[in-house]
Structures are given as C-alpha cells and as structure tokens.
Design a protein around this motif. Structure first.
Motif, PDB file in Angstrom:
ATOM      1  N   ILE A  67     -10.703  -1.649  -5.309  1.00  0.00           N
ATOM      2  CA  ILE A  67      -9.650  -1.888  -6.154  1.00  0.00           C
ATOM      3  C   ILE A  67      -8.403  -0.872  -6.023  1.00  0.00           C
ATOM      4  O   ILE A  67      -7.151  -0.770  -5.805  1.00  0.00           O
ATOM      5  N   MET A  68      -8.976   0.517  -6.095  1.00  0.00           N
ATOM      6  CA  MET A  68      -8.081   1.375  -5.647  1.00  0.00           C
ATOM      7  C   MET A  68      -7.522   1.531  -4.347  1.00  0.00           C
ATOM      8  O   MET A  68      -6.287   1.701  -4.131  1.00  0.00           O
ATOM      9  N   ARG A  69      -8.200   1.028  -3.217  1.00  0.00           N
ATOM     10  CA  ARG A  69      -7.432   0.807  -1.928  1.00  0.00           C
ATOM     11  C   ARG A  69      -6.443  -0.310  -1.976  1.00  0.00           C
ATOM     12  O   ARG A  69      -5.562  -0.118  -1.160  1.00  0.00           O
ATOM     13  N   GLU A  70      -6.645  -1.394  -2.574  1.00  0.00           N
ATOM     14  CA  GLU A  70      -5.747  -2.428  -2.603  1.00  0.00           C
ATOM     15  C   GLU A  70      -4.499  -1.875  -3.265  1.00  0.00           C
ATOM     16  O   GLU A  70      -3.210  -2.057  -2.855  1.00  0.00           O
ATOM     17  N   LYS A  71      -4.553  -0.906  -4.398  1.00  0.00           N
ATOM     18  CA  LYS A  71      -3.497  -0.411  -4.774  1.00  0.00           C
ATOM     19  C   LYS A  71      -2.737   0.541  -3.948  1.00  0.00           C
ATOM     20  O   LYS A  71      -1.469   0.611  -3.601  1.00  0.00           O
ATOM     21  N   ILE A  72      -3.606   1.100  -3.172  1.00  0.00           N
ATOM     22  CA  ILE A  72      -2.533   2.286  -2.290  1.00  0.00           C
ATOM     23  C   ILE A  72      -2.064   1.410  -1.181  1.00  0.00           C
ATOM     24  O   ILE A  72      -0.944   1.646  -0.764  1.00  0.00           O
ATOM     25  N   HIS A  73      -2.585   0.228  -0.490  1.00  0.00           N
ATOM     26  CA  HIS A  73      -1.932  -0.712   0.386  1.00  0.00           C
ATOM     27  C   HIS A  73      -0.662  -1.233  -0.159  1.00  0.00           C
ATOM     28  O   HIS A  73       0.239  -1.607   0.435  1.00  0.00           O
ATOM     29  N   GLN A  75       1.155   0.006  -2.380  1.00  0.00           N
ATOM     30  CA  GLN A  75       2.312   1.030  -2.622  1.00  0.00           C
ATOM     31  C   GLN A  75       2.754   1.534  -1.258  1.00  0.00           C
ATOM     32  O   GLN A  75       3.819   1.950  -0.966  1.00  0.00           O
ATOM     33  N   PHE A  76       1.721   1.997  -0.436  1.00  0.00           N
ATOM     34  CA  PHE A  76       2.002   2.619   0.942  1.00  0.00           C
ATOM     35  C   PHE A  76       2.011   1.710   2.159  1.00  0.00           C
ATOM     36  O   PHE A  76       2.118   2.197   3.437  1.00  0.00           O
ATOM     37  N   GLY A  77       1.558   0.582   2.030  1.00  0.00           N
ATOM     38  CA  GLY A  77       1.337  -0.296   3.363  1.00  0.00           C
ATOM     39  C   GLY A  77       0.152  -0.229   4.047  1.00  0.00           C
ATOM     40  O   GLY A  77      -0.627   0.727   3.840  1.00  0.00           O
ATOM     41  N   LYS A  78      -0.355  -1.185   4.609  1.00  0.00           N
ATOM     42  CA  LYS A  78      -1.587  -1.296   5.299  1.00  0.00           C
ATOM     43  C   LYS A  78      -1.757  -0.476   6.504  1.00  0.00           C
ATOM     44  O   LYS A  78      -2.848  -0.340   7.243  1.00  0.00           O
ATOM     45  N   GLU A  79      -0.686   0.316   7.087  1.00  0.00           N
ATOM     46  CA  GLU A  79      -0.451   1.219   8.042  1.00  0.00           C
ATOM     47  C   GLU A  79      -1.411   2.353   7.671  1.00  0.00           C
ATOM     48  O   GLU A  79      -1.967   3.006   8.466  1.00  0.00           O
ATOM     49  N   LEU A  80      -1.454   2.656   6.450  1.00  0.00           N
ATOM     50  CA  LEU A  80      -2.340   3.740   6.196  1.00  0.00           C
ATOM     51  C   LEU A  80      -3.693   3.407   6.037  1.00  0.00           C
ATOM     52  O   LEU A  80      -3.937   2.377   5.012  1.00  0.00           O
ATOM     53  N   LYS A  81      -4.180   3.804   6.788  1.00  0.00           N
ATOM     54  CA  LYS A  81      -6.023   3.351   6.952  1.00  0.00           C
ATOM     55  C   LYS A  81      -6.881   4.138   5.957  1.00  0.00           C
ATOM     56  O   LYS A  81      -6.643   5.657   5.790  1.00  0.00           O
ATOM     57  N   VAL A  82      -7.491   3.331   5.086  1.00  0.00           N
ATOM     58  CA  VAL A  82      -8.137   3.959   4.098  1.00  0.00           C
ATOM     59  C   VAL A  82      -9.663   3.195   4.008  1.00  0.00           C
ATOM     60  O   VAL A  82      -9.777   2.193   4.219  1.00  0.00           O
TER      61      VAL A  82
END
Length: 273
Positions: A67-73, A75-82
């Motif tokens: 859930i945290m990763r989805e929120k990150i993507h 906000q920051f886009g999926k270019e940010l690899k998590v």
C-alpha cells in the motif's frame, strides 16, 4: 551510488524519514528498498491472547508495504523503483545483513518516534546503526525536511584514517547534488599542531577533485560546536565519522546524537572506516 535502504516500522518518525528518502532518491535516481524487520519473540501462555504466526505477520506487513509503495508511485511516478521486504530478526543485525546482500549504498532512517517508549527504541536503534553499520547511515530528525543539499559540512577531528576510502560516499553525494563542502575540524582545546597538519594533508588528498573550505574550532563539546557551525553557515547536512577512541565517538551515545540531530534540524550522515 545506486541503492538506498529505508527501514520501515510504520511509525511517525519512519514516515518523515521516508518522505525525505523519497525526495532524495528521486533527485539521485536511486533504487529504494523498504525493509520491515519484525522480532517474532513474543510468546503467551494465556489461551485467550491471540498471537499471530510468523507467516501472518509477514503477510500483513507486506500488505502494508505494498500500500505504501502504491502511494509512493502515485506521488513520484513509477520511474522511482521501490522494492518491499519483510524479514524476522533484530533490527541491527537484519539491516546490516540485508545491506551487505543487496549492496546498499545508503541507509536512511528516522531518529525519533511518537512517544517516550518508541523514541527510546528508535533513537537507540538509529544510534547503534550509525556506529555499527556496514554502509553510510543518514539519521533524519522528526522536524527535518528535504530542501536539497547544497551546503554540507564534514565535521572531523585530527585522527589518522583512510580518508580516501571513508569519504568516497560523500564525494558521490557532492557530485549528485553539486554541493559545496565545508571541512570542520573540531579539536580539543589542547591539540598538537603536527597532528592537525598530517590529518589535513590526508583529507586534502582524499578530496583533491572536490572544492571545499576548511575551518577549525577548538571546543570540548562536539555537538554544540557542530550545531553552531550548521546554523551559522546555513548547512543542510552534517557528516561525521564515528571512530572508536576519537573525540567524535561520544556523539554516538545517547543523548548526544539526538542533541546534534535535533538542534541542527538537518540530516546527520555517519560514514565508516
């Protein structure tokens, strides 16, 4: 510098450190590993107390991380690899083992929790990692926000060390953020002049391709000296080297680490030999 590790315990301190880490990683184009470490040591003899199994803990915490990763993507886009991970064990040992296995270049974690108990646990964990980590550790105080890195201070003493090796991660950060470096020697009021000359030459060779300015302060309180310099020069990251038997090692014992991190309201980066 390619990978960053953020230990996640879902606390308020963690949320603030993660926000800093994400903005840092976006600028530096780093791959972020989110790691939740749980200690499955609680055993109850009371049949009316339900204790989740290890598998249930992993499943639940991984859901929260996803859930945290989805929120990150969002906000920051999926270019940010998590990438998300959940592992059992003690925090220090598990984080260090993970960092070695995944070739982590930088660990970022919170310095203070929401209440007295979590503050003591998180504070001592961050401090211990800063002393014992296998890679650089950046502690983020609860009031610290990311505003870029254009003024960095390396606070050190006059102890002999392999500065070329120790300072490589710092040189990488300076190159990424195009920051100006201040080298601050904080020494005891009585120190031999020749010691300072030798160390200065070692640092100069290690930083030969990095522009920097040198400053020296004679002070018996390292935290106060560094905090004042940070305020005077509008510094936005302080860097120290926690070597045993050094004048600076006292910083990595509570409450000195918190005093420095919270008085300066800037990230505190620990480099290692």
């Amino acid at each position: 510098m390619k990978t960053m590790l953020v230990p996640v315990d879902f606390s308020q301190a963690c949320d603030n450190a993660l926000d800093y880490a994400l903005k840092f990683a976006q600028k530096a184009k780093l791959h972020i590993h989110l790691l939740n470490v749980y200690d499955y040591a609680f055993v109850s003899t009371d049949p009316y107390i339900w204790v989740p199994s290890s598998d249930e803990l992993v499943e639940e915490n991984l859901k929260r991380l996803e859930i945290m990763r989805e929120k990150i993507h969002q906000q920051f886009g999926k270019e940010l690899k998590v990438t998300c991970h959940c592992q059992p064990g003690t925090v220090i040992d598990t984080v260090n083992a993970f960092a070695e296995k995944h070739h982590v270049d930088l660990i970022i974690m919170g310095m203070q929790g929401g209440g007295f108990v979590s503050e003591k646990i998180i504070g001592s964990t961050a401090t211990s990692l800063m002393r014992e980590s296998v890679c650089p550790v950046m502690g983020i105080g609860k009031e610290v926000k990311f505003h870029g890195l254009d003024r960095i201070v390396l606070a050190t003493d006059h102890q002999d060390a392999d500065y070329k090796k120790i300072l490589k991660p710092l040189k990488d950060l300076i190159a990424i953020f195009q920051a100006h470096l201040y080298v601050l020697y904080v020494v005891e009021p009585v120190v031999k002049l020749e010691e300072g000359i030798v160390t200065g030459l070692q640092v100069m060779r290690a930083l030969e391709d990095i522009p920097y300015t040198e400053h020296t302060l004679a002070h018996d309180d390292v935290a106060s000296a560094v905090s004042q310099f940070v305020e005077d020069k509008a510094i936005n990251m302080a860097v120290i080297i926690p070597r045993k038997h050094s004048f600076f090692y006292s910083l990595f014992h509570e409450p000195n680490t918190k005093k420095l991190a919270f008085q300066t309201n800037v990230p505190l980066l620990a480099l290692h030999e």
